[in-house]
Design a protein around this motif. Structure first.
Motif, mmCIF file in Angstrom:
data_model
loop_
_atom_site.group_PDB
_atom_site.id
_atom_site.type_symbol
_atom_site.label_atom_id
_atom_site.label_comp_id
_atom_site.label_asym_id
_atom_site.label_seq_id
_atom_site.Cartn_x
_atom_site.Cartn_y
_atom_site.Cartn_z
ATOM 1 N N UNK A 142 -59.827 14.894 -78.662
ATOM 2 C CA UNK A 142 -60.166 16.109 -79.253
ATOM 3 C C UNK A 142 -59.210 17.040 -79.157
ATOM 4 N N UNK A 143 -58.469 17.228 -78.021
ATOM 5 C CA UNK A 143 -57.460 18.144 -77.878
ATOM 6 C C UNK A 143 -56.159 17.660 -77.346
ATOM 7 N N UNK A 144 -55.146 17.715 -77.950
ATOM 8 C CA UNK A 144 -53.782 17.275 -77.135
ATOM 9 C C UNK A 144 -53.148 18.132 -76.577
ATOM 10 N N UNK A 145 -52.007 17.844 -75.559
ATOM 11 C CA UNK A 145 -51.540 18.967 -74.885
ATOM 12 C C UNK A 145 -50.618 19.995 -75.648
ATOM 13 N N UNK A 146 -50.297 19.602 -76.833
ATOM 14 C CA UNK A 146 -49.220 20.556 -77.573
ATOM 15 C C UNK A 146 -50.188 21.519 -78.253
ATOM 16 N N UNK A 147 -51.496 21.176 -78.725
ATOM 17 C CA UNK A 147 -52.476 22.215 -79.095
ATOM 18 C C UNK A 147 -52.838 23.359 -78.088
ATOM 19 N N UNK A 148 -52.887 22.843 -76.967
ATOM 20 C CA UNK A 148 -53.350 23.953 -75.701
ATOM 21 C C UNK A 148 -51.736 24.656 -75.564
ATOM 22 N N UNK A 182 -54.346 29.594 -83.765
ATOM 23 C CA UNK A 182 -55.148 30.729 -84.304
ATOM 24 C C UNK A 182 -56.363 30.722 -84.102
ATOM 25 N N UNK A 183 -57.276 29.571 -84.207
ATOM 26 C CA UNK A 183 -58.473 29.478 -83.826
ATOM 27 C C UNK A 183 -58.883 29.793 -82.359
ATOM 28 N N UNK A 184 -58.052 29.323 -81.352
ATOM 29 C CA UNK A 184 -58.527 29.360 -79.929
ATOM 30 C C UNK A 184 -57.818 30.411 -79.194
ATOM 31 N N UNK A 185 -56.698 31.255 -79.897
ATOM 32 C CA UNK A 185 -56.077 32.425 -78.940
ATOM 33 C C UNK A 185 -56.964 33.395 -78.651
ATOM 34 N N UNK A 197 -49.747 28.777 -92.495
ATOM 35 C CA UNK A 197 -49.174 27.810 -93.250
ATOM 36 C C UNK A 197 -49.132 26.405 -92.708
ATOM 37 N N UNK A 198 -49.834 25.419 -93.357
ATOM 38 C CA UNK A 198 -49.823 24.116 -92.492
ATOM 39 C C UNK A 198 -49.224 23.305 -93.528
ATOM 40 N N UNK A 199 -48.219 22.842 -93.380
ATOM 41 C CA UNK A 199 -47.181 21.894 -94.398
ATOM 42 C C UNK A 199 -47.396 20.550 -93.915
ATOM 43 N N UNK A 200 -48.421 19.805 -94.707
ATOM 44 C CA UNK A 200 -48.609 18.431 -94.487
ATOM 45 C C UNK A 200 -49.137 18.320 -93.156
ATOM 46 N N UNK A 201 -49.844 19.112 -92.547
ATOM 47 C CA UNK A 201 -50.279 18.997 -91.298
ATOM 48 C C UNK A 201 -51.433 18.188 -91.235
ATOM 49 N N UNK A 202 -51.766 17.165 -90.301
ATOM 50 C CA UNK A 202 -53.080 16.542 -90.179
ATOM 51 C C UNK A 202 -54.244 17.471 -89.981
ATOM 52 N N UNK A 203 -55.446 16.850 -90.187
ATOM 53 C CA UNK A 203 -56.829 17.692 -89.756
ATOM 54 C C UNK A 203 -57.118 17.566 -88.165
ATOM 55 N N UNK A 204 -58.417 17.985 -88.221
ATOM 56 C CA UNK A 204 -59.077 18.042 -86.925
ATOM 57 C C UNK A 204 -60.286 17.023 -86.800
ATOM 58 N N UNK A 205 -60.623 16.591 -85.703
ATOM 59 C CA UNK A 205 -61.757 15.866 -85.423
ATOM 60 C C UNK A 205 -62.987 16.692 -85.492
ATOM 61 N N UNK A 206 -64.343 16.356 -85.842
ATOM 62 C CA UNK A 206 -65.437 16.946 -86.159
ATOM 63 C C UNK A 206 -65.682 17.899 -85.326
ATOM 64 N N UNK A 207 -65.570 17.527 -83.915
ATOM 65 C CA UNK A 207 -66.166 18.367 -82.940
ATOM 66 C C UNK A 207 -65.421 19.807 -82.917
ATOM 67 N N UNK A 208 -64.040 19.446 -83.158
ATOM 68 C CA UNK A 208 -63.227 20.835 -82.995
ATOM 69 C C UNK A 208 -63.694 21.560 -84.166
ATOM 70 N N UNK A 209 -63.819 21.182 -85.337
ATOM 71 C CA UNK A 209 -64.333 21.989 -86.470
ATOM 72 C C UNK A 209 -65.793 22.685 -86.305
ATOM 73 N N UNK A 210 -66.681 22.016 -85.570
ATOM 74 C CA UNK A 210 -67.800 22.525 -85.105
ATOM 75 C C UNK A 210 -67.765 23.444 -84.301
#
Length: 210
Positions: A142-148, A182-185, A197-210
């Motif tokens: 769901x969440x990888x260390x680099x996101x945190x 930006x979502x979690x700050x 700007x997300x240049x060709x960035x992957x999306x998110x798992x559904x639980x994060x979007x919820x």
């Protein structure tokens, strides 16, 4: 035309041609270069460094070490240092960390566009095994260390630069981290974010979007 051609041929400043998605991609790509001991970290009291000040022969080997397509990134470095649009942008708050145990590959840098706006660039996946392993983890974790780490970075930069509004971005995994941060700050920071700007960035798992 590619982004290096854009840097080499665009002579307009940000007042006559406002910051745009190509500028974001340029600075996101530049974030793949290593700036350790060249650009101040968040905890440093040193003054920011202008892009043009990086172009020294003794700096280049360590800046391009283990960077993919080093010849093209060298060309980008030279183009930015010569460009009237980019060369006087100051850089600060450099962060780079790699952890085998955490399976984390993270880097980010902040560009001061003027006295009121800064661009935060998150590095995408580099050439390391850890970087690619973290990419694979995104498919089922769901969440990888680099996101945190990205959230902590944004919170710290916003505290260090309280007068600034932020544009954020990154290429590949870096774009994903920009959006996630930006979502979690801290909520008080979100109103200071102008654009992401997300240049060709992957999306998110559904639980994060919820």
């Amino acid at each position: 035309m590619n982004i290096i051609d854009y840097v080499e041929t665009n002579m307009e400043n940000f007042k006559t041609l406002p910051f745009n998605h190509v500028d974001s991609l340029v600075l996101s790509q530049f974030a793949y270069i290593h700036f350790t001991e060249l650009v101040p970290r968040i905890e440093d009291d040193k003054e920011p460094v202008r892009i043009v000040e990086l172009l020294k022969a003794e700096n280049i080997p360590k800046m391009l070490e283990d960077v993919r397509v080093p010849k093209e990134n060298h060309r980008l470095l030279v183009a930015l240092c010569m460009s009237p649009r980019f060369r006087n942008i100051s850089m600060c708050c450099y962060s780079e960390c790699m952890s085998i145990d955490e399976e984390k590959q993270f880097a980010a840098v902040t560009y001061l566009l003027d006295n009121k706006k800064a661009y935060i660039a998150y590095r995408g996946t580099d050439s390391s095994f850890i970087g690619w392993k973290e990419d694979f983890n995104m498919a089922f974790v769901a969440t990888i260390p680099s996101q945190e780490e990205g959230v902590l970075y944004l919170n710290s930069v916003a505290e260090k630069l309280p007068q600034m509004e932020f544009i954020m971005g990154g290429h590949s995994k870096g774009g994903n981290i920009a959006v996630y941060s930006a979502m979690e700050c801290d909520s008080s920071i979100q109103s200071r974010i102008i654009k992401i700007y997300s240049h060709d960035g992957p999306g998110f798992k559904e639980d994060i979007l919820k």
